[in-house]
Design an enzyme around this catalytic site. Structure first.
Site: not given
Ligand code: XUL
Ligand code: MN
Length: 351
Positions: A52, A55
């Site tokens: 993310h 992160d």
């Molecule tokens: C939420 C999910 C997230 C995405 C990335 O359910 O899967 O972690 O993969 O934002």
């Protein structure tokens, strides 16, 4: 498969080694520094990390562009020193006060502007760490009660936002990761069909792909291997989040294959048949450790998911294709069912 025929490149995200907090209880483990997670990734045989935006650059909303550049540069060096690559960066568009009621579909134009600015920062970060794609999980784009937003308008608002992002970076590739609910009651882009359709509505459909997550398909009451097949048929399956799920519950993110081995087998089968990975696609995991796990073993779900995946690759490759063809031609599907189960259980099969 990657450039090396038959070898898959695998990744996970730092959030996949977590502290075990859930809506009913606090953390049960200490945070593990990102550098240690990267070391663990390498030790376990992974090739890359998913991120993310925050992160990579913690407290992103408070950082200047110089700080962003410096901190993302450090992460790029850390990755390089471990021999890892960044698969994708995803904007965290569900945590800030501005995204309480959605990001690009928020009813407040100031909040929509926040979402756009934040996503552009995510794209800058993606370039700084050399990631392949941006993944967009549209977490809060939807409603708790229908009357607060227009379904048609929400779709058009997301399309307009995607167009602006595709203009912001002319090489950007965006993978939409659909999920039907959680945290919102009803997401406006719930399934892989919606995600692919949304891509075709944009000004650059060739840069729009999608990511199928096993648990998200199951939360729609759908079969993840069929969702993968649908996306593959469109040439749009550019990544996956393999995990598992015990039916229509909350998003469990269990280890891949842990609940339903045959379901997992069929996901691997559909990927193998299509030569997934040969165009640089990664096999991503999105799995969570059980809350019971102690600190020093809070990564076993990753090791197990990877092992299960690779074992199932062998199972797919080891299928007797002639027998399969013969039973299909005879329309003896009960016998094929028995053969598949024997094969999965490692039992001798005699026709
Ligand atoms: C939420 C999910 C997230 C995405 C990335 O359910 O899967 O972690 O993969 O934002
Ligand atoms: Mn996911």
């Amino acid at each position: 498969m990657s450039d090396k025929q038959g070898v898959y490149r695998m990744s996970f995200g730092p959030w996949n080694i977590d502290e075990g907090a859930d809506p009913f209880g606090p953390p049960v483990r200490q945070p593990i520094p990102l550098a240690d997670k990267m070391k663990r990734a390498k030790e376990l045989g992974f090739d890359g990390m998913q991120f993310h935006d925050d992160d990579v650059v913690e407290d992103l909303d408070t950082k200047s562009s110089q700080q962003i550049e410096r901190e993302a540069g450090q992460i790029k060096e850390m990755l390089a020193s471990e021999g890892l690559a960044a698969e994708f960066v995803a904007p965290r568009l569900w945590f800030a006060p501005e995204t309480i009621d959605g990001a690009f579909t928020n009813n407040d134009p100031k909040c929509r502007q926040y979402a756009m600015d934040r996503t552009k920062k995510c794209i800058d970060i993606l370039r700084l760490v050399d990631a392949q794609y941006m993944v967009l999980w549209l977490a809060r784009e939807g409603t708790s009660i229908r009357e607060v937003k227009s379904a048609r308008q929400q779709v058009l608002m997301i399309r307009d936002a995607l167009n602006e992002l595709l203009d912001y970076d002319k090489d950007l590739r965006i993978l939409v990761e659909p999920k039907p609910n959680e945290p919102v009651d009803s997401a406006i882009i719930p399934t892989i069909g919606h995600a692919i359709g949304l891509g075709y509505m944009t000004k650059a459909p060739e840069r729009m792909g999608c990511l199928v997550e096993t648990a998200h398909s199951m939360l729609c009451g759908l079969d993840a291997s069929d969702d993968m097949g649908y996306a593959l048929a469109h040439g749009k399956l550019w990544s996956v989040h393999l995990n598992d799920q015990g039916g229509l519950k909350f998003d469990q993110d269990k280890a891949f294959g842990a609940y339903n081995l045959r379901h997992a087998f069929n996901q691997v089968r559909v990927l193998e048949e299509a030569g997934f990975g040969q165009n640089g696609e990664w096999v991503g995991l999105d799995v969570k450790a059980m809350r019971t796990q102690k600190q020093d073993v809070s990564w076993k779900h990753l090791a197990n998911s990877r092992r299960n995946f690779l074992a199932l690759v062998e199972k797919v490759r080891g299928l007797d294709k002639n027998l399969e063809r013969q039973l299909i031609a005879e329309r003896d599907y009960e016998e094929l069912d028995r053969y598949i189960l024997c094969h999965l259980m490692g039992l001798p099969y005699k026709g």
